[in-house]
Design an enzyme around this catalytic site. Structure first.
Site, mmCIF file in Angstrom:
data_model
loop_
_atom_site.group_PDB
_atom_site.id
_atom_site.type_symbol
_atom_site.label_atom_id
_atom_site.label_comp_id
_atom_site.label_asym_id
_atom_site.label_seq_id
_atom_site.Cartn_x
_atom_site.Cartn_y
_atom_site.Cartn_z
ATOM 1 N N CYS A 177 67.090 84.101 23.152
ATOM 2 C CA CYS A 177 65.639 84.347 23.095
ATOM 3 C C CYS A 177 64.955 83.982 24.397
ATOM 4 O O CYS A 177 64.394 84.810 25.094
ATOM 5 C CB CYS A 177 65.002 83.516 21.980
ATOM 6 S SG CYS A 177 65.717 83.724 20.373
HETATM 7 N N1 SAJ Z 1 66.048 73.683 26.905
HETATM 8 C C1 SAJ Z 1 65.866 72.799 27.954
HETATM 9 N N2 SAJ Z 1 64.861 71.874 27.866
HETATM 10 C C2 SAJ Z 1 64.047 71.820 26.775
HETATM 11 C C3 SAJ Z 1 64.243 72.729 25.724
HETATM 12 C C4 SAJ Z 1 65.257 73.646 25.806
HETATM 13 O O1 SAJ Z 1 66.594 72.828 28.944
HETATM 14 O O2 SAJ Z 1 63.169 70.944 26.739
HETATM 15 C C5 SAJ Z 1 67.091 74.699 27.009
HETATM 16 C C6 SAJ Z 1 68.073 74.620 25.848
HETATM 17 O O3 SAJ Z 1 69.147 73.765 26.160
HETATM 18 C C7 SAJ Z 1 68.534 76.075 25.733
HETATM 19 C C8 SAJ Z 1 67.300 76.867 26.158
HETATM 20 O O4 SAJ Z 1 66.486 75.968 26.907
HETATM 21 O O5 SAJ Z 1 69.583 76.325 26.636
HETATM 22 C C9 SAJ Z 1 66.518 77.403 24.966
HETATM 23 O O6 SAJ Z 1 66.308 76.309 24.121
HETATM 24 P P1 SAJ Z 1 65.288 76.386 22.819
HETATM 25 O O7 SAJ Z 1 65.102 74.995 22.342
HETATM 26 O O8 SAJ Z 1 64.111 77.158 23.175
HETATM 27 O O9 SAJ Z 1 66.179 77.061 21.728
HETATM 28 P P2 SAJ Z 1 66.306 78.544 21.250
HETATM 29 O O10 SAJ Z 1 66.711 79.483 22.324
HETATM 30 O O11 SAJ Z 1 67.174 78.453 20.059
HETATM 31 O O12 SAJ Z 1 64.834 78.912 20.860
HETATM 32 C C10 SAJ Z 1 64.532 79.141 19.512
HETATM 33 C C11 SAJ Z 1 63.314 80.009 19.533
HETATM 34 N N3 SAJ Z 1 63.067 80.539 18.231
HETATM 35 C C12 SAJ Z 1 62.690 81.830 18.139
HETATM 36 O O13 SAJ Z 1 62.611 82.577 19.104
HETATM 37 C C13 SAJ Z 1 62.357 82.301 16.797
HETATM 38 C C14 SAJ Z 1 62.104 79.203 19.967
HETATM 39 O O14 SAJ Z 1 60.902 79.944 19.739
HETATM 40 C C15 SAJ Z 1 62.012 77.925 19.198
HETATM 41 O O15 SAJ Z 1 60.856 77.204 19.610
HETATM 42 C C16 SAJ Z 1 63.252 77.114 19.485
HETATM 43 O O16 SAJ Z 1 64.335 77.858 18.917
HETATM 44 C C17 SAJ Z 1 63.187 75.729 18.876
HETATM 45 O O17 SAJ Z 1 62.072 75.159 18.855
HETATM 46 O O18 SAJ Z 1 64.249 75.220 18.531
#
Ligand code: SAJ
Length: 431
Positions: A276
């Site tokens: 995403c």
């Molecule tokens: N990441 C960082 N630092 C952070 C947060 C994330 O480096 O502070 C990295 C993660 O390791 C990953 C990437 O960014 O590699 C994305 O992380 P994410 O927490 O955004 O996880 P996703 O990709 O699973 O995002 C999903 C999304 N859900 C949908 O699109 C419906 C996002 O909108 C959600 O907010 C997120 O999950 C969530 O909150 O877990």
């Protein structure tokens, strides 16, 4: 009685048959939620394995236990097929297909187009079509609508059929916010379309949030994930700034996070993974480029986030150098290859980029991940080391790329000769 009121009455009586195209981590939970709300649901997917599994009442999605799916399948409330002709008997169709990027970095909406062309073959008066796949503002009206209201169909949107966009908000593995209780944004091509969309989703999902158009709904989703990508890019730049200031970025971020208002914590990492966050913002910046506008925050965040694997590979090289060792020929163990903690998904995982970069410089790289026993991805085919302790003991450097909860981080810290920790999984002693 209009086609719209007839549809809404069928929905109220739970007589409406609902189709869900695309039975992945979004489509299957959505299909189950509609079936549990009393609708007859038919899942349509090109993957015969998915169709066979659902037909036997077996789930293949973590968020939907088989115990939840089986009764629905056995009661005939939920079925699956690869034959789009099943749409002919349906009153509503939800499109939950992937929206990846082309290798060029441009949006690939071929799956949406294929679904729309199939729906057009079976579109009939009183049918509701809802696109859920994340895409750029304008897709529903510029790409789907023309295919459904082609002159030969003679069907008029808002009168004979109804078309909406409602972004998916599924976060795989999350149990507090699910398909049924996460507020669902909904935009319609016309007010009658919105009314039909709200009637269907309102029958199965706790909160439906209407917006004025499908474009507003499309943009809402992109804002949500662009917000994350830009803030992750910001904290990754904070890491680069703190390094030059001689400060600990995680200490500063943790301290800032004590502010009870006006701050939302993000943490630096190895880069941006998942299906995403690295992708959705580029759909938005692509669309804006067609309107002669450069989405600067998106492009800058993408630049910083995609540079992080190279930053960390350099940290490994420098750490070994400081220990009097060359990266070339050194044994480097990478802990965690999934794109984020406690998941097995590897899509766009920055850990893979780090492995590639280290191998290019001659390091002998192995990995361990309790959620990924082996993988074949982006030109790599590796198996997780079996014995973690001995692998750590043999490693000249351990790289923490994914901070899975399963690891005993203090033990990893004690056993490792050298650690490069992209997640600050190994916490310094409290002050
Ligand atoms: N990441 C960082 N630092 C952070 C947060 C994330 O480096 O502070 C990295 C993660 O390791 C990953 C990437 O960014 O590699 C994305 O992380 P994410 O927490 O955004 O996880 P996703 O990709 O699973 O995002 C999903 C999304 N859900 C949908 O699109 C419906 C996002 O909108 C959600 O907010 C997120 O999950 C969530 O909150 O877990």
């Amino acid at each position: 009685m209009t086609a719209g009121t007839q549809l809404i009455e069928r929905i109220a009586r739970r007589d409406a048959r609902v189709a869900v195209i695309g039975l992945g981590y979004v489509g299957l939970p959505l299909a189950v939620v509609f079936a549990e709300a009393g609708f007859h649901v038919v899942g349509v997917d090109l993957d015969p394995r998915k169709v066979a599994a659902i037909s036997c009442g077996e789930s293949y999605i973590e968020d939907i236990p088989t115990a939840r799916l089986a009764p629905l399948a056995h009661a005939g409330r939920m079925s699956a097929t690869s034959d789009f002709a099943a749409l002919r008997a349906c009153d509503a169709v939800c499109i939950c297909v992937p929206t990846p990027l082309h290798k060029t970095g441009d949006p690939d909406i071929s799956f949406i187009i294929a679904a729309a062309d199939q729906i057009a073959r079976y579109l009939h008066p009183g049918m509701l079509v809802v696109l859920e796949s994340t895409t750029y503002p304008g897709t529903t009206t510029e790409v789907i609508l023309p295919r459904l209201s082609a002159p030969e169909s003679g069907l008029r949107v808002g009168q004979d059929f109804f078309l909406c966009f409602s972004p998916e908000r599924v976060d795989p593995g999350r149990t507090d916010w699910t398909t049924a209780n996460t507020p669902k944004v909904m935009g319609g091509v016309t007010p009658q379309c919105l009314q039909a969309g709200r009637a269907l989703y309102g029958a199965a999902i706790q909160t439906v949030v209407p917006v004025s158009s499908t474009e507003a709904a499309e943009m809402t989703k992109l804002l949500e994930n662009t917000f994350r990508a830009v803030n992750i890019g910001l904290v990754n730049e904070v890491l680069l700034m703190c390094e030059r200031l001689g400060l600990d970025a995680w200490e500063v971020i943790d301290a800032a996070a004590t502010k009870p208002f006006g701050f939302m914590k993000f943490t630096p990492g190895p880069g941006l993974g998942g299906h995403c966050i690295p992708i959705d913002p580029l759909y938005l910046s692509w669309k804006l480029r067609t309107l002669n506008y450069r989405a600067q925050f998106i492009e800058l965040a993408s630049e910083i986030n995609t540079a992080m694997p190279r930053y960390w590979a350099r940290k490994v090289q420098d750490a070994l150098n400081d220990a009097g060792k060359s990266l070339k020929g050194s044994q480097v163990l990478v802990l965690g290859v999934a794109y984020k903690k406690d998941v097995s998904d590897m899509r766009e995982s920055p850990a893979i980029d780090i492995i590639h970069l280290l191998r290019e410089k001659g390091a002998v790289v192995s990995y361990h991940d309790p959620h990924v026993p082996s993988f074949r991805y982006e030109g790599l085919a590796l198996e997780s080391v079996q014995h973690l302790d001995s692998a750590i003991n043999q490693a000249d450097c351990v790289v923490i790329a994914t901070d899975h909860s399963a690891y005993d981080w203090p033990a990893v810290s004690r056993q490792s000769r050298l650690i490069v920790d992209t997640r600050r999984a190994v916490r310094p002693a409290a002050l």
